[in-house]
Design an enzyme around this catalytic site. Structure first.
Site, PDB file in Angstrom:
ATOM      1  N   HIS A 570       0.825  -1.204   0.000  1.00  0.00           N
ATOM      2  CA  HIS A 570       0.000   0.000   0.000  1.00  0.00           C
ATOM      3  C   HIS A 570       0.864   1.260   0.000  1.00  0.00           C
ATOM      4  O   HIS A 570       0.858   2.032  -0.962  1.00  0.00           O
ATOM      5  CB  HIS A 570      -0.936  -0.029   1.215  1.00  0.00           C
ATOM      6  N   HIS A 575       1.554   4.845  -2.865  1.00  0.00           N
ATOM      7  CA  HIS A 575       1.772   6.218  -2.398  1.00  0.00           C
ATOM      8  C   HIS A 575       3.188   6.719  -2.730  1.00  0.00           C
ATOM      9  O   HIS A 575       3.365   7.714  -3.444  1.00  0.00           O
ATOM     10  CB  HIS A 575       1.550   6.293  -0.889  1.00  0.00           C
ATOM     11  N   HIS A 764      -4.414   1.089  -6.095  1.00  0.00           N
ATOM     12  CA  HIS A 764      -4.551   1.719  -4.784  1.00  0.00           C
ATOM     13  C   HIS A 764      -5.924   1.437  -4.182  1.00  0.00           C
ATOM     14  O   HIS A 764      -6.038   1.130  -2.995  1.00  0.00           O
ATOM     15  CB  HIS A 764      -4.330   3.225  -4.880  1.00  0.00           C
ATOM     16  N   ASN A 768      -6.847  -0.257  -0.492  1.00  0.00           N
ATOM     17  CA  ASN A 768      -7.188   0.739   0.522  1.00  0.00           C
ATOM     18  C   ASN A 768      -8.616   0.637   1.053  1.00  0.00           C
ATOM     19  O   ASN A 768      -8.825   0.631   2.261  1.00  0.00           O
ATOM     20  CB  ASN A 768      -6.971   2.153  -0.040  1.00  0.00           C
ATOM     21  N   ILE A 913      -6.558   9.158  -0.643  1.00  0.00           N
ATOM     22  CA  ILE A 913      -6.722   9.008   0.803  1.00  0.00           C
ATOM     23  C   ILE A 913      -5.629   8.068   1.286  1.00  0.00           C
ATOM     24  O   ILE A 913      -5.139   7.234   0.512  1.00  0.00           O
ATOM     25  CB  ILE A 913      -8.117   8.454   1.182  1.00  0.00           C
TER      26      ILE A 913
END
Length: 913
Positions: A570, A575, A764, A768, A913
């Protein structure tokens, strides 16, 4: 007065407005309109009798006559601009006063000034042609308008040789910033010109220079009109900054730095953290803030602690919808954490869960203090009493999806295995290729590399097959967290209340297409170099004690899975690894560049999300360290994964599946996506390939529209600078790796862009938005383990045998650890009301001036909708047992659309997010 020149008369344009105020007595200037081929009616023109005979001649009108001249100066006419400004939905008193002051200052002449810039150069000055400077009209008159969007006007005077407008400059002489959403200019021969601004314009007291906004028509660098070339370079230079000084919150500067801001040594040595990025600990680069060093460590950047804002470029900050979602989450967190903290403080014996019904009560009625404590506390402290009375519903946690259809599903082996294919971390399962499994770690430091799992452990679970036959027929799979954790276990297990193993889990693929776990290995490092490691092998149980030992072993596997999911798959792979490409795009690609227009929705919010993560999630003592077993070594595990395993060329979905299922898939041109999955019912891969193919087709169509051959890609200076900087600066520690894709052909460009869009959107989302629905029930996948699995002869073993449920729960996170973790992943799993999903754009018809690409985008959106329909069909297919069945959750993490809130579905365009 001079009017339309011959060049305008030859065009097929809408009516143009005259700039004259005295051509015809009694008529307003804005009422005088001329068509592209003739004058208005004879009655309107009055005494005019001459006819334009030559397209070369310019037409000159006086009050009484019309005369033609072979050579005249260009004539002037007026065009109108509609300027949309977005106001805040909710203003505090300070903002309201500032807006009123701006309105009165605007009336007095301190207004917003704009100027149109032509795509053409003035041959005399060698500068771009410009209109007059025009003030924005209506700011004072609309000062009390309550609408979210307010449209103002501006009127520009341009001459007939102006050409087509390509940019507009804006100077804000108010005292406050404002959000400029869009500008539409009408009155030119080319039709309406759209400027998609979506930017905060700072007052001249903050940034004295004008802002430049380009029209929506895309231009490659080599195709940039002469009038826009200098502005194109100036804008990029402004966004890069000079690399010096501390960034202000109003800046729009994108630059790189290493992760020097995760620790806070000024609070104590226990809060110091190593720098991520550089030779010692390779890592992608992050956004530079320029803050000074800490007092105790000159290499550590001083921190800005929550709730003070971290720097991100002004236009990258969250909009109101996202801010409100986070504020609501913060309010819920206060209430959710208040009672657990009181319980832990006032009732130490309630520090741990004693029984499963105590966990269930979190979702039924919320946590409650014992009646004696309520009498002492709630009825003596009015503030607490008020919270208890008014917020009873808010004390309850939302019931996670994982226990809505079958409360005990998490206990079953088939559900444990199913989640490796359709859970929140479905990207670590691999086909087993060597038995027994072998470690890649240094044997001199970590002992013999071979696994302790032997044939006798698993033969009885292979449906009559031999191990070799099962390997050859692709029936054996592995979840291997051995090498990830083993180098850190000495330090992890030295902590109080943190215990972990290096784990390996072997699964067998049944005839029904489902997996079943057949062996779990738990390993500890050798006490001294050269010693044998402590390795324990667990197999499906046949008695009561074995059942609970098996449950504890599965819990350790799930804890490792949770850690790798959060720290590697993740955070690192979506990110952190995408951020350098985002920074490079803003620094090297003009807003006019077609590739910037393609990528823009996929970069939304990413920089602020990552900045907030550095502030409260991955920082020393932050949520991740508090909630996951590795504690202060969490980010070191992330950095080790980047150093040893991360490769951009394997981040594409097909490449990742082939790597794992040569893995989990093999190339097969006869299959719809060119791949044949080894496990046919693999929901993450099945649905992911639908979205991957839609993205790939859209990107290939888009790239082909601007790059017809290899030379076009290679000669694009901005494109090559973008990719080079992302690799050599943003991923500097990996810049010499031989596996980086080249960027020398349209096919290679399409592949790179497809991978980036996939990582930012579908990948993602799949990692998530299921965090709370699947991980909110702590026993299903505990993020932290506090006990090792007891062995016969250990003092703990008798406690385990006397009350296995109590022992099991005591190995999971404590009350406060669990509720804090649940509160955080609740927010992280929530869609905000302003979410933009795959196949959506806020300006679907004007994001580009290329009409063909607008149509191509709508076809992409239609393909995304077709994928959603197909996913719904699959979830209703009983033959797909990994997503349909009694008590089985449908797999919806790849469903593109979603409403706001926690939905366990929805694919936003970006890492939002």
């Amino acid at each position: 007065m001079e009017m339309l020149g011959s060049s305008l008369l030859r065009t097929t344009t809408p009516l143009l407005r005259s700039s004259s105020s005295s051509l015809f007595p009694g008529d307003r200037p804005s009422d005088l309109l001329f068509s592209h081929a003739s004058f208005p009616s004879r009655q309107r023109i009055g005494l005019a009798r001459r006819v334009v005979r030559s397209p070369v001649a310019a037409v000159v009108l006086t009050e009484r006559c019309v005369r033609t001249e072979a050579e005249e100066k260009p004539v002037w006419f007026k065009v109108q601009a509609a300027v949309t400004v977005r106001r805040r939905k909710q203003e505090d008193l300070k903002e309201s006063i500032a807006n009123q002051v701006d309105a009165f200052l605007d009336k007095m002449g301190k207004n917003v000034v704009m100027e149109l810039v032509s795509t053409e150069i003035n041959p005399k000055t060698r500068k771009p042609k410009t209109s007059n400077r025009a003030a924005l009209r209506g700011w004072f008159e609309k000062k009390n308008t309550k609408a979210e969007r307010v449209v103002y006007t501006a009127e520009f005077a341009v001459d007939s040789s102006f050409g087509e407008p390509g940019a507009i400059t804006v100077l804000n002489r108010h005292q406050s910033e404002f959000f400029l959403e869009s500008i539409v200019v009408e009155g030119f021969a080319c039709g309406p010109v759209h400027f998609a601004c979506n930017s905060w314009v700072q007052p001249t007291s903050v940034h004295p220079n004008y802002r430049v906004f380009f029209g929506n028509k895309p231009y490659l660098p080599s195709q940039t009109p002469a009038g826009l070339r200098e502005l194109r370079q100036q804008e990029l230079k402004a966004l890069k900054g000079d690399g010096n000084g501390e960034r202000k919150l109003t800046d729009r500067i994108y630059d790189y730095d290493t992760y020097t801001d995760l620790g806070n040594p000024d609070k104590g040595i226990e809060f110091a953290r190593p720098t991520l990025g550089g030779e010692k600990m390779p890592f992608p680069r992050r956004l530079r803030t320029g803050r000074g060093p800490t007092a105790t460590d000159s290499h550590a950047e001083s921190r800005v602690e929550d709730p003070l804002p971290m720097y991100v470029p002004r236009d990258e900050r969250f909009e109101e919808g996202k801010q409100e979602m986070l504020k609501a989450g913060a309010r819920k967190a206060v209430l959710h954490n208040l009672v657990p903290l009181l319980v832990a403080y006032l009732s130490p014996e309630s520090h741990d869960f004693k029984a499963f019904h105590e966990l269930d009560n979190l979702f039924k009625e919320g946590l409650r203090l014992k009646r004696s404590l309520q009498d002492q506390l709630f009825h003596k402290i009015p503030f607490v009493t008020k919270i208890e009375e008014s917020s009873e519903g808010l004390f309850r946690y939302d019931t996670p999806d994982i226990i809505t259809k079958d409360k005990f599903a998490w206990l079953r082996d088939d559900e444990f295995a199913r989640q490796t294919l359709a859970g929140i971390n479905p990207v670590n399962i691999e086909r087993l290729q060597v038995f027994p499994p072998v470690s890649r770690l240094d044997p001199s430091a970590y002992g013999p590399p071979e696994s302790a799992i032997r044939e006798e452990h698993i033969t009885s679970h292979l449906n009559g097959m031999s191990v070799q036959q099962a390997l050859e027929e692709n029936k054996l799979f592995i979840l291997d967290f051995h090498d990830v954790y083993l180098p850190f276990l000495d330090r992890i297990n030295a902590q109080d209340g943190r215990k972990a193993y290096g784990t390996r889990t072997i699964f067998f693929l049944t005839e029904l297409g489902t997996l079943k776990p057949i062996a779990i290995e738990l390993s500890l490092p050798p006490v001294r170099p050269g010693d044998a490691r402590t390795k324990r092998v667990f197999t499906p149980p046949t008695d009561a004690s074995g059942n609970w030992l098996w449950q504890l072993a599965k819990a350790h596997v799930c804890s490792n899975d949770a850690g790798v999911h959060q720290l590697v798959n993740h955070w690192l792979r979506t990110h952190a690894s995408v951020e350098p490409f985002t920074l490079a795009a803003h620094r090297q690609l003009s807003a006019m560049h077609p590739i910037f227009k393609l990528l823009k929705p996929h970069m939304r919010y990413t920089l602020e999300v990552n900045a907030l993560a550095r502030q409260i999630l991955i920082n020393g003592g932050g949520v991740i360290e508090s909630g996951f077993t590795p504690g202060p070594f969490c980010m070191e595990i992330s950095a080790a994964a980047y150093r040893d395993h991360w490769r951009f060329d394997q981040e594409a979905l097909p490449a990742d599946l082939i790597r794992r299922q040569v893995g989990m898939a093999v190339e097969d041109k006869t299959q719809p996506h060119g791949l044949r999955l080894v496990i046919e019912d693999y929901p993450y891969a099945n649905d992911g390939l639908l979205l991957w193919s839609a993205i790939q087709s859209w990107v290939e169509t888009y790239v082909a529209a601007y790059y017809s051959n290899d030379e076009a890609v290679q000669s694009d200076s901005e494109l090559q600078s973008w990719y080079s900087e992302a690799v050599n600066v943003g991923h500097a520690d990996k810049r010499h790796a031989p596996w980086w894709p080249r960027l020398s052909s349209p096919a290679e460009l399409s592949s790179v862009l497809t991978t980036l869009i996939w990582l930012s959107s579908a990948q993602h989302a799949s990692l998530n938005f299921g965090q709370y629905p699947l991980g909110g029930y702590i026993p299903n996948r505990p993020p932290l383990m506090r006990r090792l699995v007891p062995m016969e002869g250990d003092p703990e073993y008798e406690h385990f045998r006397a009350d296995p449920v109590k022992f099991f729960l005591s190995a999971l996170p404590s009350l406060t650890q669990a509720t804090t973790f649940m509160t955080v992943i609740d927010t992280l799993s929530t869609h905000s009301v302003d979410e933009e999903y795959l196949g959506e754009r806020p300006d679907p018809y004007t994001w580009t001036g290329d009409g063909e690409m607008v149509e191509a985008f709508h076809e992409f959106a239609a393909e995304v909708r077709r994928a959603e329909t197909e996913i719904a069909r699959r979830n209703a297919d009983p033959a797909r047992r990994n997503r349909c069945g009694a008590g089985v959750l449908p797999y919806e993490l790849m469903v593109p659309s979603s409403g706001p809130g926690i939905t366990c579905r929805g694919v936003p365009n970006s890492v939002s997010i």
